[in-house]
Design a protein around this motif. Structure first.
Motif, mmCIF file in Angstrom:
data_model
loop_
_atom_site.group_PDB
_atom_site.id
_atom_site.type_symbol
_atom_site.label_atom_id
_atom_site.label_comp_id
_atom_site.label_asym_id
_atom_site.label_seq_id
_atom_site.Cartn_x
_atom_site.Cartn_y
_atom_site.Cartn_z
ATOM 1 N N ALA A 155 -12.175 -11.336 32.020
ATOM 2 C CA ALA A 155 -12.879 -10.349 30.869
ATOM 3 C C ALA A 155 -14.342 -9.823 31.440
ATOM 4 N N TYR A 156 -15.151 -10.855 31.752
ATOM 5 C CA TYR A 156 -16.481 -10.513 31.990
ATOM 6 C C TYR A 156 -16.617 -9.513 33.097
ATOM 7 N N GLY A 157 -15.613 -9.723 34.382
ATOM 8 C CA GLY A 157 -15.648 -9.051 35.527
ATOM 9 C C GLY A 157 -15.429 -7.675 35.247
ATOM 10 N N ILE A 158 -14.484 -7.547 34.382
ATOM 11 C CA ILE A 158 -13.900 -6.057 34.095
ATOM 12 C C ILE A 158 -15.166 -5.314 33.487
ATOM 13 N N THR A 159 -15.768 -5.835 32.443
ATOM 14 C CA THR A 159 -17.153 -5.223 32.007
ATOM 15 C C THR A 159 -17.873 -4.517 32.762
ATOM 16 N N ASN B 162 -25.267 -5.657 34.752
ATOM 17 C CA ASN B 162 -23.898 -5.825 35.459
ATOM 18 C C ASN B 162 -24.373 -7.097 36.494
ATOM 19 N N SER B 163 -25.486 -7.170 36.979
ATOM 20 C CA SER B 163 -25.757 -8.166 37.999
ATOM 21 C C SER B 163 -25.576 -9.403 37.105
ATOM 22 N N GLY B 164 -26.182 -9.144 35.943
ATOM 23 C CA GLY B 164 -26.539 -10.808 35.230
ATOM 24 C C GLY B 164 -24.932 -11.162 34.864
ATOM 25 N N VAL B 165 -23.954 -10.333 34.365
ATOM 26 C CA VAL B 165 -22.821 -10.609 33.994
ATOM 27 C C VAL B 165 -22.003 -11.263 35.104
ATOM 28 N N LEU B 166 -22.033 -10.694 36.341
ATOM 29 C CA LEU B 166 -21.268 -11.268 37.451
ATOM 30 C C LEU B 166 -21.691 -12.524 37.765
#
Length: 425
Positions: free
Chosen positions: A300-304, A382-386
């Motif tokens: 889920a986090y990756g898709i965001t 996005n970098s933080g989420v990855l």
């Protein structure tokens, strides 16, 4: 009946605990404007809270070995009051750091004290549900309190809002003075061979903490803390500046995520209790569910990071955050089943101090990545989420590799080596 009233009070304390944490992120813009802070400085303010949080979790958590958890809980709630009311004196970046450090110290002991206190009132086979309810208070405090806090911040300002939270904490402390410290009769355990039904010496803490399975549970706590601090510090900014929601809509979306997360976490808590009662195995109950939750969360986090439509961004972020609401209660339950009962508070406090390192470095790293991205703020987020995606995957692998380690407890030698109980006859 009394144990449910105690749980209700612990739930309320958890709500206040995370409302106190989340108010900083919700008040980010007025605080940054008032004190003339940049993103790096605000991220550092968020990190400073968790530096003292780590210290407080060790000191206050280990005190449960000698003192009643009830008295310690009253102490920390009173400490919150002092810190939050001090917001009236903050007129600089240093002032903000100081009150967050004080608050962090007293809030650091909350988790360990609450875990130890609930363990006195609930048996092994019902703790999954109890801890799910307890930790759902963190979801309420983080998400459902958002509309109220946003309204207060917009109408009376951030300093008055801090003070209101401080007064509520004081009321909680006064009410809790009238509760019993523990049940009149010890709880009866139907599975008497678990390490949690035994006692160990304080010197055995190091052996417990160094066990591979305990370390894997601590890794789960690290990941959960990383996400929680990201939500507390950066999620409001992400939803307003990246997704494009206005402040009021953002607070409603926050509340919706909180409601869904709370319901799901309590359901999972009850479901894993039933599996454990049926299989008498951590691998076939808590571990199995925990691994699935980590995998779904990572996806889920990756898709965001690849979708741009606001509805899709909110949906997949919500799925990830809902999965995250399950990590803390599942990890907490496992920990209380594989740790001697007289060391639960101490182990919880020390392990929290270690996992809270995520709270120290997480907000700052995200702030640094956003600053580094320049005008492309989305890229920074996005970098933080990855990073979160990587942490979820690594944690799932670690759990799978360490979950078959076993525990032994020898009364004659008075030593303990905690491990996973696969099957209890």
């Amino acid at each position: 009946m009394m144990r449910w009233l105690v749980l209700a009070m612990i739930f309320a304390l958890s709500v206040l605990n995370y409302a106190d944490k989340s108010v900083l992120g919700l008040a980010a813009e007025p605080i940054m404007s008032h004190l003339h802070l940049n993103y790096d400085q605000f991220g550092l303010a968020g990190s400073s809270f968790f530096a003292s949080y780590a210290i407080g979790s060790i000191i206050l958590g280990t005190l449960t070995y000698r003192f009643h958890t009830k008295n310690l809980l009253i102490l920390i709630a009173s400490g919150w009051t002092v810190s939050l009311l001090s917001a009236y004196f903050v007129e600089s970046f240093i002032g903000l750091i100081i009150i967050r450090v004080i608050l962090g110290f007293f809030e650091g002991g909350t988790y360990g004290l609450c875990v130890a206190h609930i363990a006195k009132w609930f048996s092994n086979e019902t703790r999954g549900s109890a801890y799910a309810i307890m930790t759902s208070g963190t979801t309420f405090g983080t998400y459902l309190a958002a509309p109220i806090l946003v309204l207060l911040i917009g109408s009376v300002g951030w300093q008055h809002t801090f003070a209101v939270l401080g007064l509520v904490s004081l009321v909680w402390a006064v009410v809790f003075c009238f509760f019993k410290s523990q049940p009149n009769e010890p709880i009866q355990e139907t599975i008497a061979t678990l390490p949690s039904t035994q006692e160990a010496q304080f010197k055995d803490i190091i052996k417990i903490l160094l066990n591979p399975y305990v370390l894997s549970v601590m890794a789960i706590g690290f990941v959960s803390m990383w996400i929680n601090t990201w939500v507390l510090t950066w999620a409001p900014t992400y939803l307003t500046k990246i997704v494009g929601l206005d402040v009021q809509v953002m607070s409603i979306v926050f509340a919706g995520m909180g409601i869904a997360g709370t319901i799901f976490a309590i359901f999972i808590g009850r479901y894993t209790d039933v599996l454990f009662q049926k299989n008498k195995s951590l691998i076939k109950s808590y571990d199995k569910v925990l691994t699935v939750v980590l995998i779904i969360g990572a996806i889920a986090y990756g898709i965001t990071t690849v979708v741009e439509a606001p509805i899709l961004s909110v949906t997949f972020l919500a799925v990830g955050l809902i999965m995250n609401t399950c990590l803390l209660p599942l990890g907490t339950t496992i920990k209380t089943l594989i740790v001697p009962k007289n060391l639960i508070g101490s182990i919880s406090g020390i392990s929290l101090s270690i996992t809270s390192m995520a709270g120290i470095i997480g907000p700052y790293i995200t702030g640094y990545l956003i600053t580094l991205a320049g005008d492309d703020i989305r890229s920074g987020f996005n970098s933080g989420v990855l990073i979160v995606v990587a942490l979820y995957i690594i944690s799932a692998v670690i759990i799978l590799l360490t979950r078959k380690r076993k525990t032994t407890f020898t009364k004659n030698e008075k030593t303990i080596t905690p491990v996973l109980v696969e099957s209890v006859k």
